[in-house]
Design an enzyme around this catalytic site. Structure first.
Site, PDB file in Angstrom:
ATOM      1  N   GLU A 124      -6.493  59.575  36.470  1.00  0.00           N
ATOM      2  CA  GLU A 124      -6.196  61.013  36.489  1.00  0.00           C
ATOM      3  C   GLU A 124      -5.565  61.446  35.162  1.00  0.00           C
ATOM      4  OE1 GLU A 124      -4.108  61.005  40.224  1.00  0.00           O
ATOM      5  OE2 GLU A 124      -6.012  60.589  41.215  1.00  0.00           O
ATOM      6  N   GLU A 134      -9.090  50.102  39.451  1.00  0.00           N
ATOM      7  CA  GLU A 134      -9.259  51.286  40.298  1.00  0.00           C
ATOM      8  C   GLU A 134     -10.560  52.003  39.924  1.00  0.00           C
ATOM      9  OE1 GLU A 134      -5.304  52.825  41.972  1.00  0.00           O
ATOM     10  OE2 GLU A 134      -5.554  53.718  40.007  1.00  0.00           O
ATOM     11  N   HIS A 191      -3.613  55.673  34.220  1.00  0.00           N
ATOM     12  CA  HIS A 191      -4.270  56.045  35.479  1.00  0.00           C
ATOM     13  C   HIS A 191      -5.443  56.973  35.161  1.00  0.00           C
ATOM     14  CE1 HIS A 191      -5.006  57.836  39.381  1.00  0.00           C
ATOM     15  NE2 HIS A 191      -4.371  56.801  39.902  1.00  0.00           N
ATOM     16  N   ASN A 222       1.695  54.945  44.787  1.00  0.00           N
ATOM     17  CA  ASN A 222       1.619  56.011  43.782  1.00  0.00           C
ATOM     18  C   ASN A 222       1.577  57.366  44.500  1.00  0.00           C
ATOM     19  OD1 ASN A 222       1.045  57.707  41.675  1.00  0.00           O
ATOM     20  ND2 ASN A 222      -1.035  56.943  41.314  1.00  0.00           N
ATOM     21  N   TRP A 223       2.725  58.045  44.497  1.00  0.00           N
ATOM     22  CA  TRP A 223       2.799  59.314  45.231  1.00  0.00           C
ATOM     23  C   TRP A 223       2.164  60.481  44.477  1.00  0.00           C
ATOM     24  CZ3 TRP A 223       8.515  59.294  47.519  1.00  0.00           C
ATOM     25  CH2 TRP A 223       8.562  58.384  48.569  1.00  0.00           C
ATOM     26  N   LYS A 224       1.848  60.267  43.206  1.00  0.00           N
ATOM     27  CA  LYS A 224       1.264  61.339  42.370  1.00  0.00           C
ATOM     28  C   LYS A 224       2.153  62.582  42.441  1.00  0.00           C
ATOM     29  CE  LYS A 224      -3.136  59.169  43.168  1.00  0.00           C
ATOM     30  NZ  LYS A 224      -4.587  59.256  43.268  1.00  0.00           N
ATOM     31  N   GLY A 268      -9.306  58.327  46.265  1.00  0.00           N
ATOM     32  CA  GLY A 268      -9.201  59.501  47.132  1.00  0.00           C
ATOM     33  C   GLY A 268     -10.485  59.890  47.844  1.00  0.00           C
ATOM     34  N   SER A 317      -8.616  54.203  47.683  1.00  0.00           N
ATOM     35  CA  SER A 317      -8.835  54.387  49.123  1.00  0.00           C
ATOM     36  C   SER A 317      -8.349  53.233  49.997  1.00  0.00           C
ATOM     37  CB  SER A 317     -10.323  54.667  49.407  1.00  0.00           C
ATOM     38  OG  SER A 317     -10.690  55.900  48.827  1.00  0.00           O
TER      39      SER A 317
HETATM   40  P1  PGA Z   1      -5.989  56.577  46.658  1.00  0.00           P
HETATM   41  O1  PGA Z   1      -5.396  56.598  45.164  1.00  0.00           O
HETATM   42  O2  PGA Z   1      -5.357  55.428  47.380  1.00  0.00           O
HETATM   43  O3  PGA Z   1      -5.595  57.925  47.240  1.00  0.00           O
HETATM   44  O4  PGA Z   1      -7.465  56.412  46.545  1.00  0.00           O
HETATM   45  C1  PGA Z   1      -5.174  55.412  44.464  1.00  0.00           C
HETATM   46  C2  PGA Z   1      -4.666  55.728  43.084  1.00  0.00           C
HETATM   47  O5  PGA Z   1      -5.047  56.743  42.503  1.00  0.00           O
HETATM   48  O6  PGA Z   1      -3.854  54.961  42.539  1.00  0.00           O
END
Ligand code: PGA
Length: 245
Positions: free
Chosen positions: A93, A159, A91, A6-8, A165, A201
Site C-alpha cells: 500500500e 504478500e 508494504h 497490521n491495523w493499517k 484484502g 487474507s
Molecule cells: P489482509 O492484509 O490480511 O487484510 O489481506 C494483509 C496486509 O496488508 O498486511
C-alpha cells in the site's frame, strides 16, 4: 513463530481500549511472538495498555532520515523511543499509494535497522505477474533492489498484492515455493538465514493450512487482526501448531 497484526488506518482510541481488555485477559505463550502495528498516533497508547503482556508494538513505516524537515514523516529513532520493537517497510500500500520505490525502501529499512528496530520488509507480486508466471522474477528484483546491507534484524513478509484484502490466497504449493525461493535467494547473496512470513487474507479459517506450509515462519495479518477474537484465534492456532512438534 511470529504473528504480526497490521491495523493499517483502523481502530480509534476507544476501540483500542476495548481490544486491549481482551488481550489482558488472555494467556499468551512464550513460544509465539506477537507484534501489533497500530496507527502511528496510538502506538504509545496501545503500548501503555499492554505493557505487562509479552506482545510488542511496531510502526507501519518510517523515514530514512533520523530528523529534519520532512513534514508528515516519522523518524525510526522516534519509533524506537516510543517503544516500538518492529517496523514494517515497503508494504504494497505504501509502494502503490505513496510511490515508494525499491531504492527508497532500502534506505528506510537500513535506517530502521541502524536505529535498533527490527524490520519486516514486504515483497510480493501483482496479479499480472502472478498470472504471467513471473512472480519469482518480480520478487527477486524487489529483494535485489531493496534489501538493506545489514540482515541481522530483518524478516521478510511475502504478500502477493492480489491477495491483500481480497479473500484470495495462493495455493499451498505457490506459497511453499515462493518462501523457499526467497530464503535461497537471500542465503546465496548473504550467507544468512531469514524468516519469511506470509501475508494476504489470513483468517481463522485458513490459518492452519497456512501454518502447515513448509518455510512459513509466521503471518502478517491485516483485516482479521482488527477483530480481537479473530486475532486471538490466529495466535492460538500458531501456539497449537508449535505444540505439535
Ligand atoms: P489482509 O492484509 O490480511 O487484510 O489481506 C494483509 C496486509 O496488508 O498486511
Amino acid at each position: 513463530m511470529f504473528v504480526a497484526a497490521n491495523w493499517k488506518m483502523n481502530l480509534d482510541k476507544n476501540s483500542i481500549f476495548e481490544f486491549s481488555k481482551h488481550l489482558n485477559n488472555f494467556k499468551f505463550s512464550s513460544k509465539v511472538e506477537a507484534c501489533i502495528f497500530p496507527p502511528m498516533t496510538y502506538i504509545d497508547y496501545l503500548n501503555s495498555l499492554i505493557s505487562k503482556l509479552p506482545i510488542s508494538v511496531g510502526g507501519q513505516n518510517c523515514h530514512y532520515k533520523k530528523s529534519g524537515a520532512y513534514t508528515g514523516e516519522v523518524s525510526p529513532l522516534f519509533l524506537k523511543d516510543t517503544g516500538c520493537k518492529y517496523v514494517i517497510i515497503g508494504h504494497s500500500e505504501r509502494r502503490i499509494l505513496n510511490n515508494e520505490i525499491n531504492d527508497e525502501i532500502k534506505l528506510r529499512a537500513q535506517s530502521a535497522i541502524n536505529s535498533n528496530l527490527k524490520v519486516i520488509l514486504c515483497v510480493g507480486e501483482n496479479l499480472i505477474d502472478h498470472q504471467k508466471g513471473s512472480a519469482f522474477k518480480f520478487v527477486e528484483k524487489q529483494l535485489l533492489e531493496s534489501l538493506p546491507d545489514n540482515f541481522e534484524n530483518l524478516l521478510i513478509a511475502y504478500e502477493p498484492i492480489w491477495s491483500i484484502g481480497t479473500g484470495k490466497i495462493p495455493s499451498v504449493n505457490v506459497i511453499e515455493e515462493m518462501h523457499q525461493h526467497i530464503k535461497k535467494f537471500i542465503s546465496k547473496k548473504t550467507n544468512k538465514k531469514v524468516k519469511v512470513l506470509y501475508g494476504g487474507s489470513v483468517n481463522p479459517e485458513n490459518i492452519n493450512n497456512i501454518l502447515n506450509i513448509v518455510n512459513v515462519d509466521g503471518v502478517l495479518v491485516g483485516g482479521s487482526s482488527l477483530n480481537v477474537k479473530d486475532f486471538l484465534a490466529i495466535y492460538s492456532a500458531a501456539v497449537k501448531h508449535l505444540d505439535k512438534f
